[in-house]
Design a protein around this motif. Structure first.
Motif, mmCIF file in Angstrom:
data_model
loop_
_atom_site.group_PDB
_atom_site.id
_atom_site.type_symbol
_atom_site.label_atom_id
_atom_site.label_comp_id
_atom_site.label_asym_id
_atom_site.label_seq_id
_atom_site.Cartn_x
_atom_site.Cartn_y
_atom_site.Cartn_z
ATOM 1 N N LEU A 1 0.833 -1.202 0.000
ATOM 2 C CA LEU A 1 0.000 0.000 0.000
ATOM 3 C C LEU A 1 0.875 1.264 0.000
ATOM 4 N N LEU A 2 1.883 1.242 0.817
ATOM 5 C CA LEU A 2 2.793 2.391 0.917
ATOM 6 C C LEU A 2 3.499 2.629 -0.423
ATOM 7 N N ALA A 3 3.953 1.543 -1.034
ATOM 8 C CA ALA A 3 4.645 1.659 -2.325
ATOM 9 C C ALA A 3 3.691 2.215 -3.388
ATOM 10 N N LEU A 4 2.432 1.765 -3.357
ATOM 11 C CA LEU A 4 1.447 2.253 -4.315
ATOM 12 C C LEU A 4 1.216 3.745 -4.118
ATOM 13 N N THR A 5 0.941 4.133 -2.883
ATOM 14 C CA THR A 5 0.613 5.546 -2.645
ATOM 15 C C THR A 5 1.818 6.445 -2.942
ATOM 16 N N ALA A 6 3.019 5.925 -2.718
ATOM 17 C CA ALA A 6 4.210 6.702 -3.078
ATOM 18 C C ALA A 6 4.240 6.969 -4.594
#
Ligand SMILES: *Cc1c(COP(=O)(O)O)cnc(C)c1O
Length: 380
Positions: free
Chosen positions: A371-376
């Motif tokens: 999720l963090l990688a996506l939102t980044a």
């Protein structure tokens, strides 16, 4: 300490009960393509899916091949099949020398469009009168096809349906498990499916004679005789009793696996629902229950500011596996010359879609990392 272990799309997830059944196979020396694990696995599968009979086989592709043989499909015949699928749905049609006729998807489920199916059947009937011999309906990514409409149309034209439920074990439509609608259905237990036997498949049907015949053909078509006698071409398609032991252990936790995959879908959706330019495939109404084998998203690059291809590249850099949606069969070099009924849906899905890591063995921290990688990537 942070580790950078690769996060896979969908990797094998053992229950811990598999080795007990595998050990039994060794202890009893049933290290063969038949035995107690094969019998028990078949019974479990049939009962779970609501079919009367099941044959455990070496692959889902082998199951589909036998289904087509049972329906008498041969050179020159036509078989209608979803274009939005994996090539294994189509290869067995060509093994038989028959012609695949591709049918595009509907937006609601991404599966075979009933409107185009009806159009195809009507046109084939009007032009020449030789009807397709079967319809292979695929339940992609676990989402049920609209089986009310598809079965009604198929019955009206008297064409048998084969369900490709390779990705859809545990899904249901109208409260009925997928795999129980068609004249025959196939499952796959490849390493990346919702349960696995490392490799394997099954053929399901309510008709015992078909399943008996499938077992006969899958063991080299040996006639009942004291010597080896053959009056038909056979295949070596049975499942090993060792691998069926893995399958038995996996079936003990199938409901947990489905629940976990559905949770993963909810997690991505809840956390990304306010992001403009990303959308999820919803169950169209209460009839549809998807096992959510893979969580898939559609990306509107103009709103999100990143293409699915770029997103895949960026995630790859942090060791997260994603994958484009299936490239439609009518666009594949090996199949592009076959007849097709198109509406643009599958081509658009292929262009805009991406599969996210969805394995039932993903930890909370792995999910959070994705999720963090996506939102980044979305600049958030
Ligand atoms: C995996 C899969 C198959 C084939 O299964 P195998 O067991 O790999 O032969 C067939 N159809 C679809 C849609 C699949 O995803």
């Amino acid at each position: 300490m942070t580790t950078n272990k690769r996060i896979y799309l969908s990797s094998p997830h053992m229950s811990g009960h598999e080795q007990k059944f595998v050990k039994e196979a060794f202890d009893q020396n049933w290290v063969a393509p038949l035995g107690p694990n094969v019998n028990a696995f078949e019974e479990t599968l049939a009962a779970y899916c609501g079919a009367n009979h099941a044959a455990a086989l070496s692959a889902g592709t082998a199951a589909l091949h036998l289904a087509l043989i049972m329906l008498g499909i041969q050179a020159g015949d036509e078989v209608l099949v979803s274009t939005f699928t994996f090539s294994a749905s189509v290869n067995p049609i060509v093994y038989q020398g028959a012609t695949p006729v591709f049918v595009d998807s509907e937006n609601q489920t991404w599966n075979m469009d009933p409107v185009l199916l009806e159009k195809a059947l009507k046109e084939r009937k009007e032009n020449g009168g030789t009807m397709p011999k079967a319809i292979i309906v695929v339940h992609l990514y676990g989402m049920p096809a609209n089986m009310d409409r598809i079965m009604e149309i198929a019955d009206r034209y008297h064409v048998p349906v084969v369900e490709d439920a390779a990705e859809a074990l545990g899904s249901s439509f109208n409260g009925k498990k997928l795999g129980s609608f068609g004249a025959m259905s196939i499952l796959s237990f490849n390493g990346n499916k919702i349960i696995t036997t490392s490799g394997g498949g099954a053929l399901l049907s309510n008709r015992q004679e078909w399943i008996d015949k499938a077992r006969f053909l899958a063991t080299q078509a040996r006639d009942p005789a004291p010597h080896y006698q053959h009056s038909q071409i056979g295949y070596n398609y049975r499942m090993s009793n060792v691998l069926a032991g893995i399958g038995r252990g996996q079936m003990e936790v199938i409901e947990q696996r489905v629940a976990k995959r559905r949770e993963i879908f909810q997690y991505y959706k809840q956390n990304l629902k306010d992001v403009s330019g990303i959308s999820f495939l919803e169950e169209p109404d209460e009839r549809y229950f998807s096992n959510r084998w893979l969580t898939t998203v559609l990306i509107d690059e103009s709103k999100l500011g990143i293409s699915p291809q770029k997103l895949q590249e960026e995630l790859e850099k942090v060791n997260i596996e994603t994958r484009p949606l299936w490239k439609p069969m009518h666009l594949q070099p090996v199949f592009e010359h076959y007849p097709k009924y198109l509406n643009g849906v599958s081509e658009k899905l292929f262009e805009c879609g991406l599969c996210l890591p969805s394995g039932s063995n993903m930890s909370d921290s792995q999910l959070a990392k994705v999720l963090l990688a996506l939102t980044a990537c979305f600049g958030m």
